[in-house]
Design an enzyme around this catalytic site. Structure first.
Site, PDB file in Angstrom:
ATOM      1  N   LYS A 118      26.945   4.671  26.812  1.00 54.01           N
ATOM      2  CA  LYS A 118      26.086   5.844  26.995  1.00 54.01           C
ATOM      3  C   LYS A 118      24.850   5.389  27.748  1.00 54.01           C
ATOM      4  O   LYS A 118      24.464   4.224  27.659  1.00 54.01           O
ATOM      5  CB  LYS A 118      25.671   6.426  25.647  1.00 54.01           C
ATOM      6  CG  LYS A 118      25.200   7.863  25.711  1.00 54.01           C
ATOM      7  CD  LYS A 118      26.339   8.859  25.626  1.00 54.01           C
ATOM      8  CE  LYS A 118      25.883  10.261  25.900  1.00 54.01           C
ATOM      9  NZ  LYS A 118      26.949  11.255  25.680  1.00 54.01           N
ATOM     10  N   ASP A 126      25.828  14.564  30.528  1.00 51.36           N
ATOM     11  CA  ASP A 126      25.470  14.912  29.143  1.00 51.36           C
ATOM     12  C   ASP A 126      24.279  15.856  29.278  1.00 51.36           C
ATOM     13  O   ASP A 126      24.085  16.455  30.350  1.00 51.36           O
ATOM     14  CB  ASP A 126      25.119  13.637  28.339  1.00 51.36           C
ATOM     15  CG  ASP A 126      24.975  13.905  26.837  1.00 51.36           C
ATOM     16  OD1 ASP A 126      25.990  14.119  26.164  1.00 51.36           O
ATOM     17  OD2 ASP A 126      23.837  13.918  26.321  1.00 51.36           O
TER      18      ASP A 126
END
Ligand code: NDP
Length: 445
Positions: free
Chosen positions: A126, A166
């Site tokens: 991430k 995201d």
């Protein structure tokens, strides 16, 4: 929780001070898997738990860029390469002022088990930045993305680490990031997912997280001989995940009555129909406006500064951000007759809220299972890029649907406790075991 689990978490907290969201994510997984680990010495001997909570690599970097006034701005960029046990690192980039190391480590940690659940060969990662795209011009967003990618490019690659979107990173940002990568490397490869359809993107990728979450909830409802038709749904957020959750719910005969953003929520008891949803998509994806404008347009209520969990519903879809459902919200949902929760967002429910859902024995799908359709379809985008082929909308949607059914089956297999299905335990254990076994097979790395 066992003494061993408590001690383990104590060490993680001590070693990672202040990273509260990361502690929360680790606690939940360790709580689920520790009994299994304690019963199987091979995982203990290999110190699998100690290893999975330690990222393989953490990259932090400076992102300088010029704003439209010609002034220098400086943000902080990150990429957490958490685990490559079962494939290249894979996970989104988040651009939001709240981004910090602890939040990205929690997201990367969750991503490892989520990706494992998808049945596809993807490790977990991430990244992101504390950059806030809100209120920035397209040119500012582009200059930021170019600067961000100038550093990130040296760490990623189609067989190494494949980022995606995201919060705050949608089609526009992925485009600018991809353009800069291509320019730096002189390579046109599948290094990012969520790309535009004309240049390597997959059909259904934008829809996948929301659609997948609805497919998962449909599977959960079947275990109680229930279906989606006629169900009243509350949805939070109004971004990518929320929009396509509403779209799929509508298609399958359910009625969404709320949407939100960080300013508050709208309540439309008549339901968000196709035309109203189109308005939301235009408002959020093109005009980049606020959800309050929906209430002005359709003459319904806007409740500032609140979340939609006080509205009575059959199904709830938290699809905005972490810890947006707290204990009091969970109690309201249960009291309002909610049958099932499908987490479109990552870790939207606090541990106390989860306990309320579990005690009430309502169907509760944690994000790492319910929202895995997004990354699963990113995996399908990677496959198409490798083959230099594009599959049809129907083909991708069918694969996504099948993957969500498989994830549900895995949760049932590992989470069934008598008549009740503990989806938290099921998702954590199923996701963990595949990663743990791969780590043992690959030796001490
Ligand atoms: P978007 O940026 O498209 O939308 C985010 C939405 O959530 C916006 O409505 C935003 O409102 C709201 N929001 C964000 N932060 C907050 C906050 N702190 N408080 C209240 N509202 C907030 O993001 P996505 O839809 O892509 O992501 C939503 C969630 O889903 C995240 O948790 C993400 O990690 C998760 N997720 C996303 C996937 C994907 O494929 N996109 C895949 C799996 C999970 P505002 O505009 O006011 O900030």
């Amino acid at each position: 929780m066992s003494k061993k689990a408590e001690e383990f978490i104590g060490r993680v907290v001590e070693k990672n001070p202040g990273e509260v969201e990361f502690h929360q994510a680790v606690r939940e997984v360790v709580h689920s898997v520790m009994p299994y680990v304690e019963a199987h010495p091979r995982y203990q001997k290999a110190k699998i738990l100690d290893r999975v909570v330690e990222p393989e690599r953490v990259i932090q970097f400076r992102v300088p860029w010029f704003d439209d006034r010609g002034e220098v701005q400086v943000n902080r960029g990150y990429r957490i390469e958490m685990s490559s046990a079962i494939g290249p690192y894979k996970g989104g980039l988040r651009f939001h002022p709240s981004v910090n190391l602890g939040i990205l480590k929690f997201l990367a940690f969750e991503q490892v088990f989520k990706n494992s659940l998808t049945t596809l060969p993807m490790g977990g990662g991430k990244g992101g930045s504390d950059f806030d795209p809100k209120g920035k011009s397209d040119n500012e967003v582009m200059r930021f993305c170019q600067s961000f990618m100038t550093e990130l490019a040296r760490h990623i690659g189609p067989d190494t680490d494949v980022p995606a979107g995201d919060i705050g990173v949608g089609g526009r940002e992925v485009g600018y990031l991809f353009g800069q990568y291509k320019r730096l490397r002189n390579e046109f490869t599948g290094v990012l997912t969520g790309k535009g359809l004309g240049w390597g993107g997959s059909l259904i990728r934008p829809e996948a997280t929301g659609y997948g979450c609805v497919y998962f909830v449909e599977e959960m409802l079947k275990t109680r001989s229930e279906g989606l038709a006629g169900k009243v749904c509350t949805v939070s957020g109004s971004g990518n995940v929320a929009q396509y959750t509403v779209e799929k719910l509508l298609e399958l005969g359910a009625k969404s009555v709320t949407l939100s953003d960080s300013d508050g929520f709208i309540h439309d008891p008549d339901g968000i129909d196709a035309q109203k949803l189109q308005f939301v998509m235009e408002l959020k994806n093109v005009k980049r406006g606020r959800i309050k404008e929906y209430a002005d347009e359709y003459k319904c209520k806007f409740i500032p500064g609140e979340r939609p969990w006080g509205i009575a519903c059959d199904l709830a879809f938290p699809s905005a951000t972490q810890n947006e459902v707290e204990e009091a919200d969970a109690k309201k949902l249960v009291k309002g007759g909610c049958l099932a929760i499908g987490e479109g967002a990552n870790m939207p429910s606090s541990p106390e809220a989860i306990r309320v859902f579990q005690l009430a024995k309502i169907l509760y799908a944690p994000g790492k299972a319910a929202n895995a359709g997004g990354v699963a379809t990113s995996g399908l985008e990677m496959s198409q890029n490798s083959q230099r082929l594009s599959w049809s909308r129907k083909e991708v949607d069918e694969r996504l649907h099948q993957i969500m059914i498989s994830i549900h089956e895995a949760c049932v297999r590992y989470g069934k406790d008598g008549k009740h299905i503990d989806y938290v335990k099921g998702a954590n254990l199923a996701g963990f075991l595949k990663v743990a076994d791969a780590m043992i097979d690959q030796g001490l790395v």
